[in-house]
Design an enzyme around this catalytic site. Structure first.
Site, mmCIF file in Angstrom:
data_model
loop_
_atom_site.group_PDB
_atom_site.id
_atom_site.type_symbol
_atom_site.label_atom_id
_atom_site.label_comp_id
_atom_site.label_asym_id
_atom_site.label_seq_id
_atom_site.Cartn_x
_atom_site.Cartn_y
_atom_site.Cartn_z
ATOM 1 N N HIS A 124 0.469 -1.571 0.204
ATOM 2 C CA HIS A 124 -0.127 0.316 0.385
ATOM 3 C C HIS A 124 0.882 1.258 -0.230
ATOM 4 O O HIS A 124 1.617 1.484 1.068
ATOM 5 C CB HIS A 124 -0.987 0.020 1.440
ATOM 6 N N HIS A 170 1.901 11.010 -2.545
ATOM 7 C CA HIS A 170 0.678 10.418 -1.550
ATOM 8 C C HIS A 170 0.302 12.643 -1.642
ATOM 9 O O HIS A 170 0.182 12.859 -0.954
ATOM 10 C CB HIS A 170 0.680 9.986 0.191
#
Length: 1120
Positions: A124, A170
């Protein structure tokens, strides 16, 4: 090596690190396979590998290679001159993680199934080096993950600041970006460094069409898997996709729709991987979707979006092999299976938990064809992880983890993907992929039975002194290590245990064993952690590992340890032993014979019952009843039994050794039955000083005893009647209390009549009072014959729920009532009979004649079975009166003496009358005697001290397990025949009984861990034999299985039987002790005339005859 430690201020002390020698099990194995020698040859090592280590595929060449490797590593010169191993060499081999690992390092699972059939090692936010908010983005964690075998890499792709290139970062956080091209090149370079199986790149795509395709195609070229059609109907297999790169993301249209009309900068980080996403808020009524927080609307037709027809968009679409996204609507809609296409669905960890509460089977059905990805909730800013078992239990293939994280959940993830050679793909258990005839699938909420027991022994540890500084754990002394061992898996399997602490030792030796019961071993992980004890602070970490239970190699193995981040320590390791306890091979063979494709159908089960178990009258309804009883064990009960459920049936109550229910002809006179009979039924212990109480009466009735004996004496108070053992120190109990207890408990275990035998020492006035008590207490339950003297006894069937009184007529009792002696004897000069109990103190008295005056008529009318001995010799006692029936009592010694000359007379007498046999008076401890002397001569009432103990009582209890345990057992026909049976005659063998003792289970649940041995698991053996007529008596025993709570003997014995109708099979389990004082581990006795053939579950009982909750044997019976 020696370590120096501070002591006070000015002094230091040194501890030398000594190498621990081989543990006892290793020495024992070495000497066993070398026949006591000092060197082990390659052939002897090969036998050890096959028999102990479970390596059935090993060859002598493999063993020779191991010998060569060990000698090369340990003795550089000896390898040229010696080709055998010493004990130390053998120990070093076992303790080598390289030569003797706990799991296999090759791919061995079927890799030809669709991708949806596999768990996939999934990362992830694979580009993050640390936390989710402010750490750097880099290709380094991607490379590290790929080297570990991770097969799914997640990249969040965004336009760079100038909108002319692509970054990975991110979004909407403080993380520093890395260029996409750098990540792609690193993936290309390292994708197959640890595994040839495909790498899947999941793209979280925030790009415009002109940026979407170019880099991917240019970087990967032919490595890229592009499906021929836009939507796959079935995912390809890992085998087909070797060395291929797969792209998984949402089709471009969804991103365009998602971004249209929205200010992307307005979204907060909680929109990305948020645990507060729409799935968490509205699991049952979703109106919009988001993948990791990206809102999309797929309810609009793709064709209606003109932008999606742009050439760049179409080219990008063709790259996507696994389409992602959630359909419009609620959770039910999202989990619908489309037979024409496969897709990937993403749920946060919390959304999955909520979905599993009400839609667990829907999730599993979805994952049988499609891919489910689970990702961490958005509040895990520190890159922590979550429980992966929830996802795996529901078939989720991609349980996405922060691989740069830390902690026990990541250790579990690493442990799971050590399976299958660490290739990153692990085949899901078959039960998650099966579908029943009516569409039923595995229900994770089903409470399952124990399928396998794992035995783990922790011998010792070594290597910490090489991996850590001498003062790392303690400044003042060497470390105090202990090991925690446990299971991570489904909730019912989770447990953690630990060893003792070994103080001041760099090479601790624990030599401790643990057993774990597993309901879903396919998903279980063995957790191992080593800690250093600190009494003042938190214990120090010293290494960990997790191992998939399904992959463990049985035997003794070296287990390497890892640090907190999952990096392998150079030297630290444990020496451990693993044993998986499974059904015997014969059971597996049987299942294969009577099943098809791993399922035993209703017809198959009926065939097994008829052909193998010998249940010739078994019907489909009987098989269905078994199915119904196993519904809580069997996930496909409508279709048939899988192997685990079949084995549970074999070990279950429905597969007992005896038929259930009353099945003898119960319409014959009482004289035609053996009756379960107690002696001095009120005594709690010995015959001299124990208490009298209703408790032993209640207990006896609860076990099916049908004849209760009460000794009646005048009480200390006027008009009181007591029950006690006269002439002894036993405390009395009130008669009325006993009568009420009998009334309340008489028919709890059996509906057939209870006979109360009175030993009457009362005057006439108290006899009248007893008559009143009995009449009022029992009322209509009391059986009163129409005539004073029966010409023939009624049948048990006609006496259901009735209470009968048996005693001497009042006139005869009058004489004996003046005597208070517990061992009274009346000598008879005309006989060599020795009387040894008080039961018939007036044996010289005549039975009352019909024309004599009745002393107490109301008492006389209670008596339905008259007792007493006629005047004269034994032949007079055994005389038969065609006009009346009676009961005769003989002491055990009297009977034995009588059988020497009058055996056939006794048999003839018992064809019509009742014979009661009682223990001799010297049995002060309430012991018992051999009941077969009485039974072989037709004695119906062989009276036993039910509060006693020992093998004779076990045999008595075994005999009355017959006929459904109702307390009445039909006598064999030869004891009732006109051609009177002669018990003294030696007969021909009539039957041969073959008994195979397979295995035993349950002691670990019924006994404390140290009950049998303080220092090691028990060494069980079984004694099996026959109790019966003298010619049939026999006793054999199995070998002792050392150090095993789940022993497997697999030994057979044959017994030749001349009178099988009276034979009882005796089984005793003992725990071997070198002193010869073996510990008791359970017993049972079974009437051979009632044994059900086939493989049966045999419950064991304690010394008193009470059944253990869990302890049982698996045994096969064959009668020829």
């Amino acid at each position: 090596m020696a370590g120096s430690y501070r002591m006070c201020v000015c002094f230091t002390r040194k501890f030398k690190v000594t190498e621990a020698g081989p543990p006892p099990d290793v020495k024992e194995a070495f000497f066993k396979y070398t026949d006591g020698g000092t060197h082990m040859s390659a052939e002897q090592l090969w036998r050890f590998l096959v028999e102990v280590q479970g390596d059935g595929g090993a060859s002598i060449a493999d063993a020779e290679k191991i010998v060569e490797q060990v000698l090369q590593k340990m003795h550089h010169i000896a390898k040229f001159t010696r080709h055998t191993l010493t004990l130390d060499d053998f120990h070093r081999y076992l303790f080598s993680a390289d030569l003797n690992p706990p799991i296999r390092d090759q791919v061995h699972q079927d890799m030809t199934k669709p991708l949806s059939h596999y768990y996939i090692y999934t990362g992830h936010n694979s580009y993050l080096t640390g936390n989710q908010l402010s750490s750097d983005c880099s290709d380094v964690p991607i490379i590290k993950a790929l080297k570990r075998g991770v097969r799914v890499i997640e990249l969040d792709i965004w336009p760079n600041s100038t909108k002319d290139n692509v970054d990975v970062l991110h979004g909407r956080t403080l993380t520093a970006p890395v260029e996409l091209i750098r990540c792609l090149k690193s993936i290309k370079e390292y994708a197959f460094s640890s595994s040839p199986y495909p790498v899947i790149i999941t793209l979280e795509d925030h790009l415009t069409p002109d940026l979407q395709v170019k880099m991917i195609t240019e970087t990967f070229g032919d490595m890229l898997y592009c499906p021929e059609c836009e939507c796959l109907q079935e995912l390809p297999s890992p085998e087909e996709l070797k060395y291929r790169i797969i792209i998984s993301t949402k089709p471009p249209k969804e991103y365009l729709k998602a971004e249209s009309g929205k200010d992307k900068g307005a979204k907060s980080q909680r929109d990305k991987d948020s645990d507060d996403d729409t799935w968490g808020k509205e699991p049952l009524d979703l109106v919009s979707d988001q993948e990791d927080g990206d809102v999309s609307d797929t309810g609009t037709s793709e064709d209606s979006d003109n932008e999606s027809q742009q050439p760049g968009v179409l080219a990008y679409k063709r790259l996507i092999a696994i389409h992602a996204g959630k359909p419009k609507g609620g959770l039910k809609e999202a989990l619908k299976v489309d037979p024409n296409k496969v897709r990937r669905l993403s749920l946060s960890e919390q959304a999955l938990e909520k979905a599993s509460e009400n839609h667990g089977t829907d999730v599993i059905r979805f994952t049988q064809k499609n891919v489910l990805r689970v990702y961490p909730k958005g509040t895990r800013f520190n890159s922590s992880n979550y429980k992966p078992l929830i996802g795996w239990t529901h078939g989720a293939q991609m349980v996405a983890f922060n691989m740069q994280g830390y902690g026990r959940f990541l250790w579990l993830m690493n442990g799971m993907f050590r399976s299958n050679g660490g290739c990153g793909f692990v085949k899901k258990p078959d039960f998650l992929m099966k579908v029943g005839l009516h569409g039923e699938v595995f229900n994770p909420k089903t409470k399952l039975p124990v399928k396998k027991s794992l035995k783990v022994k922790v011998y010792m540890g070594d290597g910490w002194h090489l991996d850590f500084k001498s003062t790392h754990f303690d400044l003042y002394s060497p470390p105090d290590f202990y090991t925690r061992v446990g299971i991570a898996g489904v909730p019912g399997d989770v447990i953690m245990k630990k060893t003792k602490i070994k103080e001041d030792n760099w090479t601790p030796v624990w030599d401790e064993e643990f057993i774990f019961q597993l309901t879903v071993p396919e998903l279980a992980l063995l957790r191992i952690e080593v800690h250093e004890y600190d009494m003042s602070e938190k214990d120090d970490f010293a290494g960990q590992t997790c191992l998939p239970v399904s992959e463990l190699i049985p035997g003794i193995h070296a287990v390497p340890l890892f640090d907190r981040k999952g990096e392998k320590l150079n030297s630290s390791r444990l020496l451990m032993r693993f044993e998986a306890l499974e059904p015997p091979e014969e059971v597996k063979v049987l299942f294969d014979r009577y099943s098809q494709n791993g399922i035993m159908s209703l017809d198959d089960l009926r065939g097994f019952l008829v052909e193998f178990q010998g249940e010739y009258s078994a019907t489909k309804e009987d098989a269905q009843a078994i199915f119904n009883s196993l519904k809580h064990l069997n996930i496909f009960s409508r279709r048939g039994l899988h192997f685990e459920a079949f084995f549970r049936y074999l070990l279950g109550d429905l597969n007992g050794p005896l038929p259930t229910g009353v099945h003898h002809d119960m319409t014959q006179p009482l004289a035609h039955y053996f009756m379960y009979t107690g002696h001095n039924s009120y005594l709690t212990g010995n015959q001299l000083s124990s208490d009298s109480s209703v408790e032993p009466i209640i207990k006896a009735l609860g076990k099916g005893v049908r004849v209760i004996e009460l000794d009646l004496w005048p009480g200390s108070k006027k008009d009181a009647v007591e029950v006690r053992h006269g002439g002894t120190l036993t405390n009395p109990v009130d008669l009325l209390v006993c009568l009420k207890a009998i009334k309340d408990n008489a028919f709890q275990a059996s509906e057939y009549p209870v006979v109360i035998t009175f030993e009457d020492h009362l005057p006439e006035n108290l006899q009248a009072k007893v008559a009143e008590m009995v009449t009022k207490t029992f009322g209509d339950m009391l059986y009163r014959p129409e005539t004073d003297q029966l010409q023939e006894f009624p049948s048990p069937e006609s006496l259901k729920k009735k209470v009968m009184i048996s005693t001497k007529p009042p006139k005869e009792s009058k004489t004996s009532s003046k005597k208070e002696q517990w061992n009274g004897e009346a000598e008879t000069s005309k006989s060599d009979i020795e009387t040894s109990d008080k039961d018939e103190v007036d044996e010289g008295e005549n039975l009352q004649e019909d024309d004599e005056e009745m002393t107490v008529p109301e008492y006389m009318h209670l008596i339905s079975i008259h007792a007493g001995k006629p005047k004269g010799t034994l032949q007079n006692w055994l005389s038969i009166d065609e006009k009346k029936v009676r009961r005769l009592s003989l002491g055990e010694q009297e009977l034995e003496n009588a059988t020497r000359r009058h055996g056939t007379d006794i048999v003839r007498f018992t064809q019509r009358n009742l014979l009661r046999v009682y223990p001799k008076g010297t049995r002060i401890t309430s012991s018992n005697y051999n009941p077969f002397v009485g039974w072989a001569h037709g004695a119906q009432m062989v009276a036993f001290n039910m509060q006693g103990y020992g093998k004779h009582l076990w045999v008595m209890q075994g005999m009355f397990k017959a006929n459904g345990g109702c307390g009445y057992v039909k006598k064999p026909e030869f004891l009732l025949s006109n051609e009177v049976f002669d018990p003294s005659r030696v007969l021909q063998v009539k039957k041969i009984l073959k008994v195979t003792i397979y295995m035993g289970v349950g002691w670990d649940l019924d006994f404390r861990r140290t009950h049998f041995d303080m220092y090691s698991p028990p060494d069980f053996f079984v004694k099996v034999g026959i109790a019966g007529v003298p010619a049939d008596k026999d006793m054999c025993k199995t070998k002792a299985i050392e150090d095993d709570w789940y022993p497997v003997w697999n030994e057979s014995f044959e017994f030749k039987l001349t009178v099988p109708e009276l034979a009882v099979l005796r089984i005793i389990v003992l725990e071997y002790d070198t002193s010869g004082q073996h510990d008791f581990g359970g017993q049972t006795c079974l009437p051979i005339s009632e044994l059900r053939t086939g493989i049966r579950s045999i419950p064991l009982h304690d010394r008193r005859g009470d059944k253990y909750k869990n302890t049982k044997l698996l045994v096969q019976f064959e009668l020829n």
